[in-house]
Design a protein around this motif. Structure first.
Motif, short mmCIF file in Angstrom:
data_model
loop_
_atom_site.label_atom_id
_atom_site.label_comp_id
_atom_site.label_asym_id
_atom_site.label_seq_id
_atom_site.Cartn_x
_atom_site.Cartn_y
_atom_site.Cartn_z
N PRO A 130 -11.47 -16.48 -111.22
CA PRO A 130 -10.47 -16.88 -110.26
C PRO A 130 -10.91 -18.14 -109.40
O PRO A 130 -10.30 -18.82 -108.81
CB PRO A 130 -10.61 -15.44 -109.57
N SER A 131 -12.33 -18.01 -109.23
CA SER A 131 -12.85 -19.28 -108.36
C SER A 131 -13.34 -20.45 -108.97
O SER A 131 -13.99 -21.27 -108.50
CB SER A 131 -14.10 -19.06 -107.28
N ASN A 132 -12.99 -20.60 -110.33
CA ASN A 132 -13.28 -21.71 -111.36
C ASN A 132 -14.75 -21.55 -111.32
O ASN A 132 -15.50 -22.53 -111.56
CB ASN A 132 -12.92 -22.89 -110.96
N GLY A 133 -15.70 -20.60 -111.25
CA GLY A 133 -16.78 -20.45 -111.07
C GLY A 133 -17.77 -21.07 -110.11
O GLY A 133 -18.91 -20.87 -109.81
N ASN A 134 -16.88 -21.35 -108.86
CA ASN A 134 -17.65 -21.75 -107.51
C ASN A 134 -18.31 -20.60 -106.64
O ASN A 134 -19.13 -20.78 -106.14
CB ASN A 134 -16.62 -22.29 -106.76
N THR A 135 -17.98 -19.34 -107.22
CA THR A 135 -18.69 -18.17 -106.57
C THR A 135 -19.83 -17.54 -107.35
O THR A 135 -20.14 -16.38 -107.05
CB THR A 135 -17.70 -17.00 -106.19
N ALA A 136 -20.31 -18.21 -108.45
CA ALA A 136 -21.27 -17.63 -109.31
C ALA A 136 -22.64 -17.23 -108.86
O ALA A 136 -23.16 -16.16 -108.82
CB ALA A 136 -21.54 -18.52 -110.28
N MET A 137 -23.02 -17.99 -107.81
CA MET A 137 -24.37 -17.71 -107.23
C MET A 137 -24.37 -16.45 -105.98
O MET A 137 -24.88 -15.64 -106.04
CB MET A 137 -24.81 -18.94 -106.23
N PRO A 138 -23.20 -16.53 -105.09
CA PRO A 138 -23.12 -15.26 -104.26
C PRO A 138 -23.07 -14.18 -105.01
O PRO A 138 -23.47 -13.26 -104.58
CB PRO A 138 -21.98 -15.79 -103.33
N LEU A 139 -22.16 -14.17 -105.90
CA LEU A 139 -21.92 -12.79 -106.61
C LEU A 139 -23.06 -12.40 -107.37
O LEU A 139 -23.27 -11.31 -107.53
CB LEU A 139 -20.79 -12.90 -107.60
N LEU A 140 -23.91 -13.45 -108.16
CA LEU A 140 -25.12 -12.82 -108.77
C LEU A 140 -26.16 -12.33 -107.80
O LEU A 140 -26.65 -11.37 -107.97
CB LEU A 140 -25.67 -14.29 -109.47
N ALA A 141 -26.14 -12.86 -106.45
CA ALA A 141 -27.19 -12.42 -105.50
C ALA A 141 -26.74 -11.17 -105.21
O ALA A 141 -27.56 -10.07 -104.94
CB ALA A 141 -27.09 -13.68 -104.40
N LEU A 142 -25.27 -10.88 -104.92
CA LEU A 142 -25.12 -9.51 -104.46
C LEU A 142 -25.46 -8.48 -105.67
O LEU A 142 -25.87 -7.39 -105.19
CB LEU A 142 -23.45 -9.51 -104.63
N ASP A 143 -25.15 -8.90 -106.66
CA ASP A 143 -25.85 -7.82 -107.81
C ASP A 143 -27.18 -7.68 -107.95
O ASP A 143 -27.51 -6.52 -108.22
CB ASP A 143 -24.96 -8.41 -109.26
N LEU A 144 -27.91 -8.95 -108.09
CA LEU A 144 -29.23 -8.69 -108.14
C LEU A 144 -29.98 -7.69 -106.86
O LEU A 144 -30.96 -7.12 -107.17
CB LEU A 144 -29.95 -9.95 -108.07
N GLY A 145 -29.34 -7.88 -105.79
CA GLY A 145 -29.66 -7.25 -104.58
C GLY A 145 -29.64 -5.45 -104.72
O GLY A 145 -30.05 -4.92 -103.65
N GLY A 146 -28.70 -5.30 -105.54
CA GLY A 146 -28.30 -3.76 -105.75
C GLY A 146 -26.75 -3.50 -105.68
O GLY A 146 -26.43 -2.49 -105.98
N GLY A 147 -26.03 -4.60 -105.48
CA GLY A 147 -24.48 -4.27 -105.81
C GLY A 147 -23.68 -3.99 -104.46
O GLY A 147 -24.65 -4.07 -103.48
N ALA A 148 -22.44 -4.13 -104.48
CA ALA A 148 -21.85 -4.00 -103.31
C ALA A 148 -22.22 -2.80 -102.44
O ALA A 148 -22.03 -1.80 -103.05
CB ALA A 148 -20.33 -4.30 -103.74
N GLY A 149 -22.24 -2.87 -101.17
CA GLY A 149 -22.53 -1.68 -100.20
C GLY A 149 -23.96 -1.48 -100.20
O GLY A 149 -24.37 -0.72 -99.28
#
Length: 528
Positions: free
Chosen positions: A313-332
């Motif tokens: 949906p963002s053409n790849g522009n949000t890869a880094m923030p979403l990767l950080a979210l997942d690596l830190g333990g996920g949403a929430g």
């Protein structure tokens, strides 16, 4: 994103803005108002400081957001950007850095005008520099819009518009109040933050896969939906002859474009000597090289951990923030919230620092080259600096408007277009001026316009603007040029136009001025 993500990310971003505005205010109180202070920071930076600032200037939103996203979506083919961005610095180191520092004063046009008729050369080079800078700024604005939309959980045009306007306003404040000195320190702070964040994420990705890079690649290929094709050339650029030519065109633009970027060239004037300029380049190559090697790990990490469905949906522009979210333990999770907020804040810092550098370079071109030539102001430094501050406002407005128009395109792709224009219009005239004894004023003007005009026209007639679902105007079709990047055509045209203008010119090359320029470029004798 949850309210906690939003609040923490905005707090961290606000902290960075507060620190950078503090630096700008402190510098503005100490400034002397001279052109040398505003454009070059008094030429007082050490090679290490300038190396970090160059790295901060170069590692833009296109690198932090766009390149990682392209690798996550296209695998091997996305790495072309990494190779191109890094190899380009060898051209800068061996052909440009010391010579530009010795021959110029503030802008690219200074180097060319040293042995040509000043007025036409400055107008041409100034026009080209402003065009390249605005194209580069658009990419940063698109990155800002994507980040804020993700951060606030809103995809409305209004949310992105306010993000772009806010970044534009801040960059005008940085440049108009603090000049080069404030911009440089902002870039140094940003480089340290960006490298620290990238190292942390790279370590976390490798820990997730127990240090097994093969497992990382295989998982990325499996989740990509393309299988082994994800790890082989051709996924994005190998489908047909047009895609292959686009691959070559993009590679040429990336490798040759850096040496023609106005905001990179202007950084060599902030150090006291040519030797310091070369040493700053070596520092920057080390920092930039390490960063791009890590983006490869992060790109494949985003493909393996986040998956392409969340990135498209963002053409790849949000890869880094979403990767950080997942690596830190996920949403929430607390870890995910903190890591996401840190990466989002670093990305904002990246955008702000880079747009400040580009805006300063382009406003310098407007004031020092265009205004000074058209008004024949005779070197009145204070009025020139005032014009530069007004120019920063005007360029900011234009960049904001174009950023809103192009908000759905990948930021690394947009930067590729800026590199193509820089390589087509600025590099031929720069190399000819430094190395061709017979080069004339007509050759210089033709080289600039002979690369600039075809590059812009070919972009307008390409799939980037119309005729395809992902173009700026998908509802219309005036696509007559099949390639997305014009470099393979426009770069040779720039060199040919410079040669043709010189051999058809009635004016003979000034041997005495060439000899003077050659001695000055190689030895530094007479350099400012």
């Amino acid at each position: 994103m949850t309210g906690t993500h939003q609040t923490l990310a905005l707090l961290l971003f606000s902290l960075f803005v507060a620190v950078t505005l503090g630096i700008t205010t402190w510098v503005s109180r100490r400034r002397h108002g001279s052109a040398e202070e505003f454009y070059a920071g008094g030429r007082l930076f050490s090679p290490m400081e300038n190396g970090f600032a160059i790295a901060g200037d170069y590692m833009s939103a296109a690198s932090f957001l766009g390149v990682t996203g392209l690798i996550a979506l296209y695998g091997y083919d996305g790495m072309l950007y990494v190779v191109g961005f890094l190899v380009a610095w060898l051209v800068v180191l061996f052909l440009v850095a010391e010579l530009v520092r010795n021959c110029g004063r503030f802008t690219l046009a200074d180097v060319i005008a040293a042995r040509m008729s000043e007025r036409p050369v400055r107008i041409a080079a100034g026009t080209s520099s402003v065009t390249v800078s605005v194209l580069y700024l658009v990419a940063q604005m698109v990155g800002a819009g994507s980040l804020v939309a993700l951060l606030l959980g809103r995809t409305s045009g209004a949310a992105q518009a306010w993000a772009v306007i806010g970044v534009g306003a801040l960059m005008v404040i940085y440049v108009s109040l603090g000049g080069m000195r404030a911009t440089t320190w902002i870039q140094i702070v940003k480089a340290v933050l960006l490298l620290s964040g990238t190292v942390a994420l790279t370590v976390l990705v490798l820990v997730r896969f127990h240090g097994d890079f093969d497992r990382l690649l295989l998982t990325a290929a499996e989740r990509s939906g393309h299988g082994n094709a994800f790890l082989a050339p051709g996924l994005k650029y190998g489908g047909n002859w047009t895609a292959r030519l686009d691959f070559i065109s993009l590679g040429l633009a990336l490798v040759l474009g850096t040496a023609g970027l106005p905001h990179i060239l202007s950084r060599f004037y902030t150090v006291p000597t040519a030797r310091a300029a070369r040493r700053s380049t070596v520092w920057s190559i080390g920092l930039i090289g390490g960063f791009y090697l890590m983006t490869i790990v992060l790109g494949f990490g985003a493909a393996a951990v986040v998956g392409p469905d969340a990135l498209l949906p963002s053409n790849g522009n949000t890869a880094m923030p979403l990767l950080a979210l997942d690596l830190g333990g996920g949403a929430g999770s607390t870890g995910g919230t903190v890591l996401f907020a840190v990466v989002a804040a670093v990305a904002f810092a990246t955008i702000l620092a880079v747009v400040a550098g580009i805006t300063l370079a382009s406003s310098a071109s407007v004031a020092h080259d265009l205004y000074a030539s058209l008004r024949r102001s005779g070197g009145k430094a204070r009025s020139e600096v005032t014009v530069a501050r007004f120019a920063a406002v005007g360029i900011g407005v234009v960049a904001i408007a174009l950023g809103l128009l192009a908000r759905d395109l990948n930021v690394a792709f947009l930067v590729g277009l800026a590199f193509a224009v820089a390589a087509s219009a600025n590099l031929p005239v720069l190399l000819y001026s430094l190395f061709w004894r017979s080069f004339t004023t007509r050759g210089a003007v033709w080289a600039v316009y002979g690369g600039l005009v075809p590059a812009l026209v070919l972009v307008l007639l390409s799939p980037v603007v119309s005729g395809s679902p992902g173009s700026l105007f998908p509802g219309v079709d005036f696509q007559y040029f099949p390639l997305q990047n014009p470099g393979i055509v426009s770069i040779p045209l720039g060199f040919v136009a410079g040669w043709l203008g010189t051999v058809t010119s009635d004016e003979a090359g000034d041997e005495a001025k060439y000899a003077e320029t050659e001695v000055r470029s190689l030895t530094g004798a007479g350099a400012v």
